[in-house]
Write an enzyme that holds these catalytic residues in place. Structure first.
Site, PDB file in Angstrom:
ATOM      1  N   HIS A   1       0.854  -1.189   0.000  1.00 35.94           N
ATOM      2  CA  HIS A   1       0.000   0.000   0.000  1.00 35.94           C
ATOM      3  C   HIS A   1       0.888   1.236   0.000  1.00 35.94           C
ATOM      4  O   HIS A   1       1.936   1.259   0.629  1.00 35.94           O
ATOM      5  CB  HIS A   1      -0.908   0.017   1.243  1.00 35.94           C
ATOM      6  CG  HIS A   1      -2.080   0.922   1.090  1.00 35.94           C
ATOM      7  ND1 HIS A   1      -2.002   2.276   1.312  1.00 35.94           N
ATOM      8  CD2 HIS A   1      -3.348   0.684   0.699  1.00 35.94           C
ATOM      9  CE1 HIS A   1      -3.185   2.829   1.071  1.00 35.94           C
ATOM     10  NE2 HIS A   1      -4.013   1.880   0.706  1.00 35.94           N
TER      11      HIS A   1
ATOM     12  N   ASP B   1      -7.945  -5.250  -0.083  1.00 35.93           N
ATOM     13  CA  ASP B   1      -8.438  -6.132  -1.156  1.00 35.93           C
ATOM     14  C   ASP B   1      -8.079  -7.584  -0.955  1.00 35.93           C
ATOM     15  O   ASP B   1      -8.547  -8.444  -1.702  1.00 35.93           O
ATOM     16  CB  ASP B   1      -7.859  -5.642  -2.498  1.00 35.93           C
ATOM     17  CG  ASP B   1      -8.404  -4.271  -2.849  1.00 35.93           C
ATOM     18  OD1 ASP B   1      -7.586  -3.351  -3.052  1.00 35.93           O
ATOM     19  OD2 ASP B   1      -9.623  -4.122  -2.842  1.00 35.93           O
TER      20      ASP B   1
END
Ligand code: SDX
Length: 428
Positions: free
Chosen positions: A306, A363
Site C-alpha cells: 500500500h 483487497d
C-alpha cells in the site's frame, strides 16, 4: 510566529510556510515557489505531495489508523450501517434519529432507474465488464437529470447526491442480471440498502427470495470499510474532474474508471484470480512469493502492499476477522481462504516483504467474503465502487465548497526536442 521551511535555490533563500493539520501532520506550502524561483517540484506518483487540506478522513499508515470524520473505522464497522456512515462522510456528522430516517427515506425514493436507461443495457455485450457499464450508465445519468447539474447550486447537488447513492446498487445489479440473461429486478424500498441490493442481485420472478441476514451484515461492514480513504487514486480523480466544474455524475463516472485499475480497486478481482491460479497450480504459495520478489518476473502479490499503510491495513484486519466468522457460521470450507492465509503467513515472514513493509491490504480478503455471498468475481470492484461512493461525494463537495479551490492543473519539466524547423513530407 508560524513555522517555515528554508529552501536554498541558487542564490535565493526562500522561506516557505509550514501548514500543520489537526493531527499535527505538516505540509510545506509551495504556492509561491514558481513565481519566486521559476522552478516547480517533481514527485512521480505524488508520493510526497499533498493536493489539498481535507477534513473528511484521517489515516496514519505507520500506525494503521483510519478514521472517518474523526471516528475510528473499527467503531463505525461495529456499530453503524452503511447509510449512516454515508451520511457521516457526506454531511460531516453522525445523523440523529430524525436525520437518519429522513436520509433513508430520501435514498429509498430514488432507487429506480428511468425506464429508458434500461435500454442502455441492450447495447452492451453480455460479457461486458460491469465496471465499464457502471461508469457509462453513471455518466449517462447526467442526460436524464439535466435540470440538476449545476455544481454551485446546493439543491441540485443535494438531489444528485441522493440519486447517485440510491441508484448505484440498481445500476450494478442490472449489469449482473444482464450478464446472466435474467430479467432485471426492481428495487424494493421496504428493504434496507444492503438487503435491497442483494434481492436485486439474486431474486428471480420464479421463486421467493429472502436475503441471509449474515450476508446483509457482512455487506454493510464491507461497504463501510471501503467508504473512504482520503486522497487515493480514484478520489483524486473525482476531485480533479470536479475542479473543472464538471457535474457530479461526470466526476463520479471518472472515479469509477480510476478505481477499475488492478493496482487500485481492481485488485480485489485480481486477488481472487491470483488465488485461483495458485490453487490450480497445486497451492504452491512459495513459488508465487518467489515470483513476486523477482523483478524480472513482473508478477505482484495482488492484495499486498500500500502507498500509505506501512503496517497492517486496519480494514484488512476487520475483513479477515469477518471472513473467519462468516465461513465458520456458514460452514464453508473455501480453499482460497486457506491459500490466502498461507500466502499471508509466508509473505510476512519473508524479508523482501518485511523490508518493504508490504502487508495485506483491504483487497486481500474481501473477495473471499464476496465469493461466500455468491457475488461473481467481476462484480467485486463494482461493490468497492458502491462502498466508495459516499467518500467520493464527500471529497467532491469539500472541493466545490472550498474558497481556495481552483482547477487542478499540474506543471511539468519538459524533456522533449528543442525548437526545430518544419520538414516537408518530400524531404522526410
Ligand atoms: C487500494 O491509495 C489508497 O488508499 C488505495 C486503497 C483505497 O482504499 O482507495 O487503499 C485501495 O488500491 C489498495 C491497493 C490495491 N492494490 C494491490 O493490492 C496491487 C498490488 N500492490 C501494489 O501494486 C502496490 O503495493 C501498490 C500499487 C498498492 C502501491 O504501490 P507504490 O506505493 O507505488 O509502491 P511501489 O510500487 O513503489 O512498491 C514499493 C516496492 C517496490 O519494490 P522495490 O522497487 O523497492 O524493490 O515494493 C514492491 C515494489 O516492487 N511491491 C511489491 C508489491 N507491492 C509493492 N512487490 C510484490 N508484490 C506487491 N504486491
Amino acid at each position: 510566529m508560524s513555522e517555515v521551511a528554508k529552501l536554498k535555490c541558487g542564490d535565493q533563500e526562500l522561506e516557505l510556510p509550514i501548514i500543520t493539520g489537526t493531527e499535527n501532520e505538516k505540509g510545506i506550502d509551495i504556492g509561491k515557489l514558481r513565481s519566486t524561483t521559476g522552478m516547480v517540484t517533481l514527485d512521480q506518483g505524488y508520493v510526497n505531495t499533498g493536493s489539498t487540506t481535507s477534513a473528511v478522513t484521517f489515516l496514519n499508515g505507520e500506525e494503521g489508523v483510519l478514521r472517518y470524520r474523526g471516528y475510528p473505522i473499527e467503531q463505525l464497522a461495529e456499530n453503524c450501517d452503511f447509510i449512516e456512515v454515508a451520511y457521516l462522510l457526506v454531511y460531516g456528522e453522525l445523523p440523529n434519529e430524525k436525520e437518519l430516517v429522513t436520509f433513508r427515506e430520501s435514498i429509498s425514493s430514488h432507487t429506480m432507474l428511468h425506464e429508458d436507461l434500461k435500454s442502455f443495457y441492450d447495447g452492451f455485450p453480455r460479457d461486458a465488464h460491469p465496471m465499464a457499464i457502471l461508469s457509462s450508465v453513471v455518466g449517462a445519468l447526467s442526460t436524464f437529470y439535466q435540470d440538476s447539474l449545476n455544481p454551485h447550486d446546493p439543491d441540485q447537488v443535494e438531489v444528485s447526491i441522493h440519486r447517485l447513492i440510491a441508484k448505484l446498487p440498481t445500476i450494478a445489479s442490472y449489469a449482473y442480471k444482464k450478464s446472466l440473461g435474467q430479467p432485471f429486478t426492481y428495487p424494493d424500498n421496504s428493504k434496507s440498502y444492503c438487503d435491497n441490493f442483494l434481492q436485486m442481485m439474486f431474486s428471480t420472478p420464479c421463486a421467493e427470495y429472502t436475503s441471509d441476514p449474515v450476508f446483509i451484515s457482512a455487506l454493510n461492514m464491507l461497504l463501510i470499510v471501503h467508504a473512504d480513504h482520503e486522497q487515493n487514486c480514484s478520489t483524486s480523480t473525482v476531485r480533479m474532474v470536479g475542479s473543472a466544474d464538471s457535474n457530479l455524475f461526470a466526476s463520479i463516472s471518472s472515479g469509477i474508471c480510476a478505481l477499475w485499475g488492478p493496482l487500485h480497486g481492481g485488485a480485489n478481482e485480481a486477488v481472487v484470480q491470483m488465488l485461483n491460479q495458485i490453487k490450480a497450480d497445486g497451492g504452491d504459495v512459495d513459488k508465487y512469493v518467489k515470483m513476486a520478489k523477482d523483478k524480472e518476473d513482473g508478477f505482484r502479490l495482488m492484495g499486498f502492499g500500500h502507498r500509505v499503510y506501512k503496517n497492517f491495513d486496519p480494514r484488512a484486519t476487520i475483513i479477515k476477522k469477518a471472513c473467519d466468522r462468516l465461513l465458520e457460521k456458514l460452514d464453508i470450507d473455501d480453499p482460497l481462504f486457506e491459500i490466502a492465509q498461507k500466502l499471508e503467513k509466508v509473505a510476512l515472514e519473508d524479508e523482501y516483504f518485511v523490508d518493504r513493509k508490504l502487508y495485506p491490504n483491504v483487497d486481500f480478503y474481501s473477495g473471499v467474503i464476496y465469493r461466500a455471498m455468491g457475488i461473481p468475481v467481476e462484480m467485486f470492484t463494482v461493490l468497492f465502487a458502491i462502498g466508495r461512493l459516499p467518500g467520493w461525494i464527500a471529497h467532491w463537495k469539500e472541493m466545490q465548497n472550498s474558497p481556495s479551490s481552483r482547477i487542478c492543473r499540474p506543471r511539468q519539466v519538459y524533456t522533449g526536442p528543442l525548437n526545430r524547423e518544419f520538414v516537408t513530407l518530400d524531404k522526410r
